[in-house]
Scaffold this motif. Structure first.
Motif, short mmCIF file in Angstrom:
data_model
loop_
_atom_site.label_atom_id
_atom_site.label_comp_id
_atom_site.label_asym_id
_atom_site.label_seq_id
_atom_site.Cartn_x
_atom_site.Cartn_y
_atom_site.Cartn_z
N ARG A 123 1.87 -0.31 8.02
CA ARG A 123 1.19 -0.35 6.73
C ARG A 123 0.49 0.98 6.49
O ARG A 123 0.01 1.62 7.43
N HIS A 124 0.43 1.41 5.24
CA HIS A 124 -0.28 2.63 4.85
C HIS A 124 -1.35 2.25 3.82
O HIS A 124 -1.05 1.56 2.84
N LEU A 125 -2.56 2.69 4.06
CA LEU A 125 -3.63 2.40 3.12
C LEU A 125 -4.70 3.48 3.20
O LEU A 125 -4.71 4.30 4.14
N PHE A 153 -8.05 5.35 3.90
CA PHE A 153 -8.91 5.32 5.08
C PHE A 153 -10.20 4.54 4.80
O PHE A 153 -10.70 3.81 5.66
N GLN A 154 -10.75 4.65 3.59
CA GLN A 154 -12.00 3.95 3.28
C GLN A 154 -11.81 2.44 3.22
O GLN A 154 -12.75 1.67 3.41
N ASP A 155 -10.57 1.99 2.98
CA ASP A 155 -10.29 0.56 2.88
C ASP A 155 -9.87 -0.05 4.21
O ASP A 155 -9.52 -1.24 4.26
N SER A 156 -9.90 0.70 5.26
CA SER A 156 -9.42 0.21 6.55
C SER A 156 -10.37 -0.83 7.13
O SER A 156 -11.58 -0.59 7.25
N ASN A 207 -3.57 5.34 13.09
CA ASN A 207 -3.34 6.78 13.10
C ASN A 207 -4.25 7.40 12.04
O ASN A 207 -3.98 7.33 10.84
N SER A 208 -5.35 7.97 12.47
CA SER A 208 -6.34 8.52 11.54
C SER A 208 -5.74 9.70 10.79
O SER A 208 -5.00 10.50 11.35
N PRO A 209 -6.06 9.83 9.50
CA PRO A 209 -5.47 10.92 8.69
C PRO A 209 -6.01 12.28 9.12
O PRO A 209 -7.15 12.43 9.50
N SER A 210 -5.13 13.26 9.08
CA SER A 210 -5.54 14.63 9.40
C SER A 210 -5.05 15.59 8.33
O SER A 210 -5.82 16.24 7.65
#
Length: 421
Positions: free
Chosen positions: A56-58, A60-63, A89-92
């Motif tokens: 799933r992709h969403l 980061f604030q909604d995690s 997998n935290s966004p970079s």
């Protein structure tokens, strides 16, 4: 790429690790009818155990992955797919979007695939067993403030030992409206199992058309689940109580009957033998009683005589006396055909008080046949498929009105027909 963070369910075979690749091995990616593209995994120390994961992709604030992980580890039910782990997998360099991957127990065959491979629809015993399993897990989710959200044959899996398992939508909010929608969707799934058809012009008419193949008890329950008014549908807690208290449950005895229909035939023969004995005793009693009550009439009255198996005729001036009990049970007692013939007459008694008392022996109708019709209107020998459980049935017009009243909102002046459960 950002760092990968793993959360492991320690109630499973997985142990603490910073990288799940140390314990599981990827076996490829393929498309699944319910979850889209999924990855298949195997445990390195236990190759027979298979897992699958979906991504799933969403933002980061909604995690809320940690909250999901905490709830999934607490859900333990035999009809719910086992949750194993999740990764984040935290966004970079990809903006503000993170990638989540959730790992569950893998069962290769869906209920839809299993149904398509069958040559015939589910028998009634199989329908009850499937319904019990699905209601059990959905009741469990309801008690945990969870809802399924998408009940279809593709979202239900079946193991080699006929155990059904499902997976809910994970993040769906549990509301009363959603629960009642899940009840409706479950009824649709059950009808698919009973018809091997996915699309129906009218579910109400489909339920009515199945009355010759399935018991009224099962069809009434489906009618309640398909009620056009969601508030009138039972929730899964009430459905669980109905299934537990129903007249016939999926016991080992039912399984034996389903596999060996001759058991039913033997039981019916035993019941018919006992019933015939009871009818014969009662017929003798009524035979003697009616002869005692018959008064003078313009017609000749006959009475059985045990001497020489002859029948004596009496003139209208004589009063008929009752046959003694010991005569009926003597060695020379009349046969069934003789008893039957004694109560046949050429025409009914008209204009006489005795006509109401002797009405049961008029118009060439035997008292024995009349008694059988009045006291035992329901035949005990039903020519039915072995699929159908032997549950008392209503007449077709009553049954049709029952389903219509249950599927449509009835007026307040007409009381609803009670279910026989």
């Amino acid at each position: 790429m950002g760092t990968v963070q793993a959360f492991v369910n320690y109630n499973t075979e997985l142990t603490f690790t910073s990288d799940l690749n140390d314990q599981i091995q990827c076996c490829g990616t393929f498309s699944h009818p319910a979850f889209g593209n999924i990855q298949l995994w195997k445990m390195k120390n236990k190759p027979s155990l298979e897992l699958f994961s979906f991504t799933r992709h969403l933002y980061f604030q909604d995690s809320i992955l940690l909250t999901i992980h905490s709830k999934r580890t607490q859900l333990q039910h035999p009809n719910l797919l086992q949750y194993y782990a999740c990764t984040q997998n935290s966004p970079s360099y990809c903006g503000n979007v993170e990638t989540q991957q959730l790992y569950f127990e893998y069962i290769p065959q869906t209920l839809s695939q299993y149904l398509c491979a069958r040559s015939e629809p589910f028998r009634e015993i199989e329908v009850w067993k499937s319904l019990e399993q699905l209601v059990s897990v959905l009741k469990y989710l309801q008690n945990k403030a969870q809802s399924h959200g998408k009940i279809t044959l593709d979202h239900i899996f079946i193991t080699s030992d006929q155990i059904l398992k499902t997976l809910d939508q994970i993040t769906i909010q549990s509301t009363n409206q959603q629960i009642k929608q899940d009840v409706y969707d479950l009824a649709q799934v059950i009808i698919e199992l009973m018809t091997k058809k996915k699309f129906h012009a009218s579910l109400k008419e489909t339920v009515i058309s199945l009355s010759s193949d399935y018991s009224q008890q099962l069809l009434q329950l489906l009618a309640r689940m398909l009620n056009n008014t969601p508030e009138k549908r039972p929730d899964f807690i009430e459905l669980s109580e109905i299934l537990y208290n129903r007249q016939y449950r999926s016991t080992s005895k039912e399984q034996e009957i389903a596999l060996n229909p001759s058991i039913i035939k033997f039981q019916l023969n035993s019941q018919n033998h006992s019933l015939n004995q009871m009818i014969n005793v009662r017929t003798n009693q009524i035979f003697n009683k009616n002869l005692h009550q018959i008064q003078l009439s313009p017609y000749k009255i006959i009475q059985y005589s045990p001497q020489g198996n002859t029948i004596k005729q009496f003139s209208p001036q004589r009063v008929v006396q009752p046959i003694k009990k010991e005569v009926l049970y003597s060695q020379n007692k009349p046969s069934y055909q003789q008893l039957n013939s004694l109560y046949r007459t050429s025409s009914p008694l008209k204009g006489n008080k005795a006509s109401s008392q002797a009405s049961t022996i008029s118009y060439n109708t035997s008292l024995i046949d009349s008694y059988r019709t009045q006291q035992y209107p329901l035949s005990t020998q039903r020519a039915s498929r072995s699929n159908k459980l032997f549950i008392p049935q209503h007449k077709s017009d009553v049954k049709r009105r029952l389903f219509k009243d249950d599927l449509n909102q009835t007026s307040a002046s007409q009381p609803p027909i009670e279910m026989v459960l």
